[in-house]
Scaffold this active site. Structure first.
Site, short mmCIF file in Angstrom:
data_model
loop_
_atom_site.label_atom_id
_atom_site.label_comp_id
_atom_site.label_asym_id
_atom_site.label_seq_id
_atom_site.Cartn_x
_atom_site.Cartn_y
_atom_site.Cartn_z
N GLY A 85 0.74 -1.20 -0.01
CA GLY A 85 -0.08 0.14 0.09
C GLY A 85 0.94 1.30 0.06
O GLY A 85 0.38 2.07 -0.89
N ALA A 86 1.90 1.20 0.73
CA ALA A 86 2.64 2.46 0.90
C ALA A 86 3.36 2.57 -0.36
O ALA A 86 3.36 3.64 -0.68
CB ALA A 86 3.87 2.28 2.09
N ASP A 110 3.85 -2.98 -7.30
CA ASP A 110 3.34 -1.57 -6.72
C ASP A 110 3.43 -0.57 -7.46
O ASP A 110 2.50 0.55 -7.52
CB ASP A 110 4.06 -1.76 -5.38
CG ASP A 110 3.98 -2.96 -4.58
OD1 ASP A 110 2.95 -3.64 -4.94
OD2 ASP A 110 4.78 -3.01 -3.68
#
Length: 280
Positions: free
Chosen positions: A46-47, A260
């Site tokens: 998520g980060a 990501d």
């Protein structure tokens, strides 16, 4: 430039303190190898995605949980410094912040061990507190590293016209599927697995057949984007032919976080109003 939609993106998932060891060959079971270097970074799916989104100039907020420790405080300071809204990042008074140990070999292949820590305690109530941000977001992205009930809450709180991305990582095997996971998969507008995850979810080793199986099973999905590592991306939109987007040749240093970065960049492009084929 002026955005087609003034709303922002919300990414709901984990944050990690990441410790990376660079070595020659990866160790086998019972083997000790000497590393060449060591680096400590911030991370977590998520980060990583939120930072990628922010670095591209898109307003983005993160809904997750950290420990009441030095790693948690450092993570919040780092995220704020790069432009991620941490208003709805909660703090767990008992559990430590998440932690990942990464080992990378000369070819850029990696082995990762993760302890979710406070990420695992993210609750529906924590997500409910982020209702104002989630209801104003144009794009909401979730992953599978933290409790599924929290991701379900995030998708449920998002506005009806928000675009919901589910990065299906890490994907469980077919035998480990739960009703919550099936419900989450059924709410996504875009499913974004890598090749391995697509096969785990469908039993199909060929990415195009796997994408077709996902679209057949999850009728709410508008598209499936299967990341292919150095071969780029396979985008299959409902009712359209499969579209292969080739990768850009680069010297591989470290593949950790590559997927990501893609999801974060995709979210930023969608917030900017680009169609899915261009956003990918």
């Amino acid at each position: 430039g002026t955005r087609a939609d003034p709303r922002d993106g919300a990414i709901r998932q984990n944050v990690m303190d990441k410790k990376t060891f660079l070595t020659g060959p990866l160790p086998r079971p019972g083997e000790t190898v000497m590393g060449r270097s060591f680096q400590e970074d911030f991370g977590g799916k998520g980060a990583n995605q939120a930072v990628a989104c922010a670095q591209l100039g898109s307003p983005v907020g993160l809904v997750t949980k950290v420990g009441r420790d030095a790693q948690g405080r450092g993570t919040l300071q780092h995220l704020a410094a790069v432009g991620v809204d941490t208003t709805f990042v909660a703090t767990d008074p008992d559990l430590p912040s998440g932690y990942a140990a990464v080992t990378i070999d000369d070819a850029g292949q990696n082995m990762i061990v993760v302890n979710l820590g406070a990420n695992a305690s993210l609750s529906r109530a924590d997500v409910e507190r982020a209702r104002p941000m989630l209801q104003s977001a144009a794009v909401v992205a979730c992953q599978l590293e933290a409790p599924l009930e929290a991701s379900l809450a995030a998708f449920g709180l998002a506005a009806g016209d928000a675009f919901r991305i589910l990065n299906t990582a890490p994907a469980p095997s077919a035998g480990a599927r739960s009703s919550d996971l099936e419900a989450l998969l059924s709410k996504a507008d875009l499913l974004c697995p890598n090749e391995t995850e697509a096969e785990q979810l469908t039993g199909e080793a060929h990415p195009e057949r796997a994408a077709a199986a996902l679209l057949m099973t999850y009728q709410a999905a508008q598209a499936v984007a299967v990341t292919l590592g150095p071969d780029g991306l396979l985008l299959v939109e409902r009712g359209k032919p499969a579209h292969h987007i080739p990768g850009i040749p680069v010297k591989v240093v470290d593949t950790v976080g590559a997927g990501d970065c893609f999801v974060g960049a995709l979210a930023a492009a969608l917030v900017d109003g680009l169609p899915l084929t261009q956003a990918c």
